[in-house]
Scaffold this motif. Structure first.
Motif, short mmCIF file in Angstrom:
data_model
loop_
_atom_site.label_atom_id
_atom_site.label_comp_id
_atom_site.label_asym_id
_atom_site.label_seq_id
_atom_site.Cartn_x
_atom_site.Cartn_y
_atom_site.Cartn_z
N ALA A 67 0.83 -1.21 0.00
CA ALA A 67 0.00 0.00 0.00
C ALA A 67 0.86 1.25 0.00
N GLY A 93 3.93 -4.34 12.24
CA GLY A 93 2.92 -5.28 12.72
C GLY A 93 3.54 -6.66 12.85
N VAL A 124 5.23 -5.81 3.07
CA VAL A 124 5.05 -7.08 3.81
C VAL A 124 6.27 -7.96 3.53
N ARG A 132 4.74 -16.56 1.48
CA ARG A 132 3.67 -16.07 2.35
C ARG A 132 4.23 -15.05 3.35
N PRO A 133 3.35 -14.20 3.93
CA PRO A 133 3.83 -13.22 4.91
C PRO A 133 4.62 -13.87 6.04
N ARG A 157 -3.79 3.41 10.25
CA ARG A 157 -4.21 1.99 10.18
C ARG A 157 -5.69 1.87 10.56
N GLU A 164 -12.15 0.15 4.90
CA GLU A 164 -12.33 -1.17 4.29
C GLU A 164 -13.65 -1.80 4.74
C1 LIG Z 1 1.66 -9.35 0.41
C2 LIG Z 1 0.65 -10.48 0.24
C3 LIG Z 1 1.37 -11.81 0.01
C4 LIG Z 1 -0.17 -10.51 1.54
O1 LIG Z 1 -1.11 -11.53 1.41
P1 LIG Z 1 -2.42 -11.53 2.32
O2 LIG Z 1 -3.15 -12.79 2.02
O3 LIG Z 1 -3.13 -10.22 2.20
O4 LIG Z 1 -1.80 -11.66 3.76
P2 LIG Z 1 -2.45 -11.22 5.13
O5 LIG Z 1 -3.92 -10.96 5.04
O6 LIG Z 1 -1.95 -12.25 6.12
O7 LIG Z 1 -1.75 -9.82 5.44
C5 LIG Z 1 -0.38 -9.75 5.72
C6 LIG Z 1 -0.08 -8.40 6.29
O8 LIG Z 1 -0.25 -7.42 5.29
C7 LIG Z 1 -1.07 -6.37 5.79
N1 LIG Z 1 -1.80 -5.82 4.66
C8 LIG Z 1 -2.42 -6.50 3.68
N2 LIG Z 1 -2.99 -5.63 2.82
C9 LIG Z 1 -2.69 -4.39 3.27
C10 LIG Z 1 -2.99 -3.07 2.82
N3 LIG Z 1 -3.70 -2.83 1.74
N4 LIG Z 1 -2.51 -2.03 3.54
C11 LIG Z 1 -1.76 -2.22 4.64
N5 LIG Z 1 -1.46 -3.46 5.13
C12 LIG Z 1 -1.93 -4.51 4.45
C13 LIG Z 1 -1.98 -7.05 6.81
O9 LIG Z 1 -2.51 -6.09 7.73
C14 LIG Z 1 -0.99 -8.00 7.46
O10 LIG Z 1 -0.20 -7.26 8.39
P3 LIG Z 1 0.39 -7.94 9.75
O11 LIG Z 1 1.02 -9.26 9.37
O12 LIG Z 1 1.43 -6.96 10.22
O13 LIG Z 1 -0.76 -8.07 10.69
C15 LIG Z 1 -0.32 -10.22 -0.98
O14 LIG Z 1 -1.17 -9.14 -0.65
C16 LIG Z 1 0.44 -9.88 -2.24
O15 LIG Z 1 1.14 -10.70 -2.81
N6 LIG Z 1 0.26 -8.64 -2.73
C17 LIG Z 1 0.96 -8.18 -3.95
C18 LIG Z 1 2.23 -7.43 -3.59
C19 LIG Z 1 2.88 -6.89 -4.82
O16 LIG Z 1 2.99 -7.57 -5.83
N7 LIG Z 1 3.33 -5.62 -4.76
C20 LIG Z 1 3.81 -4.87 -5.89
C21 LIG Z 1 5.16 -5.21 -6.31
S1 LIG Z 1 6.36 -5.24 -5.02
#
Ligand SMILES: CC(C)(COP(=O)(O)OP(=O)(O)OC[C@H]1O[C@@H](n2cnc3c(N)ncnc32)[C@H](O)[C@@H]1OP(=O)(O)O)[C@@H](O)C(=O)NCCC(=O)NCCS
Length: 171
Positions: A67, A93, A124, A132-133, A157, A164
């Motif tokens: 984000a 986090g 993340v 995975r995270p 946050r 959301e």
């Molecule tokens: C990063 C990713 C693997 C997370 O997967 P997910 O299934 O959403 O995982 P989770 O729901 O367990 O969230 C993981 C963490 O991300 C945070 N998060 C997820 N979406 C978010 C957002 N939009 N804004 C802020 N934090 C966010 C969650 O709060 C959580 O934080 P925490 O572990 O500190 O509590 C997935 O969202 C992804 O692959 N995104 C694409 C990333 C990408 O390609 N970026 C651009 C190029 S680098």
């Protein structure tokens, strides 16, 4: 719970000072917009790279951007300016990290510096094997500035989670 190498290395956490980073760039003609100033997308790329270095230094893991909270271009950056992005952690986090990146443009001839942008980006950390995270070390708040910036991150946050929830309710 999957305990990461980084967490095992720093179970007590790490300070924002340990991962704070600066990236600087002297802009080239292909990075300018039609007005001859620096193209906004170039600044965003520098900001994202700087934030990514900060997050990787804290996590010692690969990271992805999830984000970009807010971006404002307060002032133009001129073709001859030297541009610096300063990044520091403001929130951590379980696997996510919010980085504040401040952009400064320096007029090289005079040394005059202007703050042109302040952005907040969330990254993340990912497990190297399953993508995975992955847990990261907690953030140690050392100074009043650390605590002030952390409180701001908590407010962002909470606002994001409320937005959301509102969007889900409207679906
Ligand atoms: C990063 C990713 C693997 C997370 O997967 P997910 O299934 O959403 O995982 P989770 O729901 O367990 O969230 C993981 C963490 O991300 C945070 N998060 C997820 N979406 C978010 C957002 N939009 N804004 C802020 N934090 C966010 C969650 O709060 C959580 O934080 P925490 O572990 O500190 O509590 C997935 O969202 C992804 O692959 N995104 C694409 C990333 C990408 O390609 N970026 C651009 C190029 S680098």
């Amino acid at each position: 719970m999957n305990v990461s190498d980084a967490e095992q290395e720093s179970p007590q956490g790490k300070t924002a000072r340990e991962s704070a980073s600066t990236l600087s760039e002297s802009m080239m003609p292909d990075q300018l917009n039609h007005h001859g100033n620096v193209f906004g997308g170039e600044i965003l790329a520098l900001v994202d790279k700087c934030g990514g270095v900060v997050a990787r230094r804290h996590a010692r893991h690969p990271v992805v951007t999830v984000a970009v909270d807010r971006v404002e271009f307060r002032e133009p950056i001129y073709a001859t300016d030297y541009v610096e992005a300063h990044g520091r952690l403001v929130y951590v986090g379980r696997s996510s990290m919010e980085v504040m990146v401040t952009v400064e443009a320096e007029q090289v001839e005079t040394g005059k510096r202007r703050c042109t942008n302040v952005c907040f980006l969330t990254y993340v950390a990912l497990d190297r094997f399953n993508g995975r995270p992955s847990p990261v070390p907690p953030l140690i708040l050392e100074t009043d500035e650390d605590r002030r910036l952390h409180a701001g991150a908590i407010r962002r946050r909470e606002r994001r989670l409320a937005e959301e929830a509102e969007a889900r309710a409207a679906e």
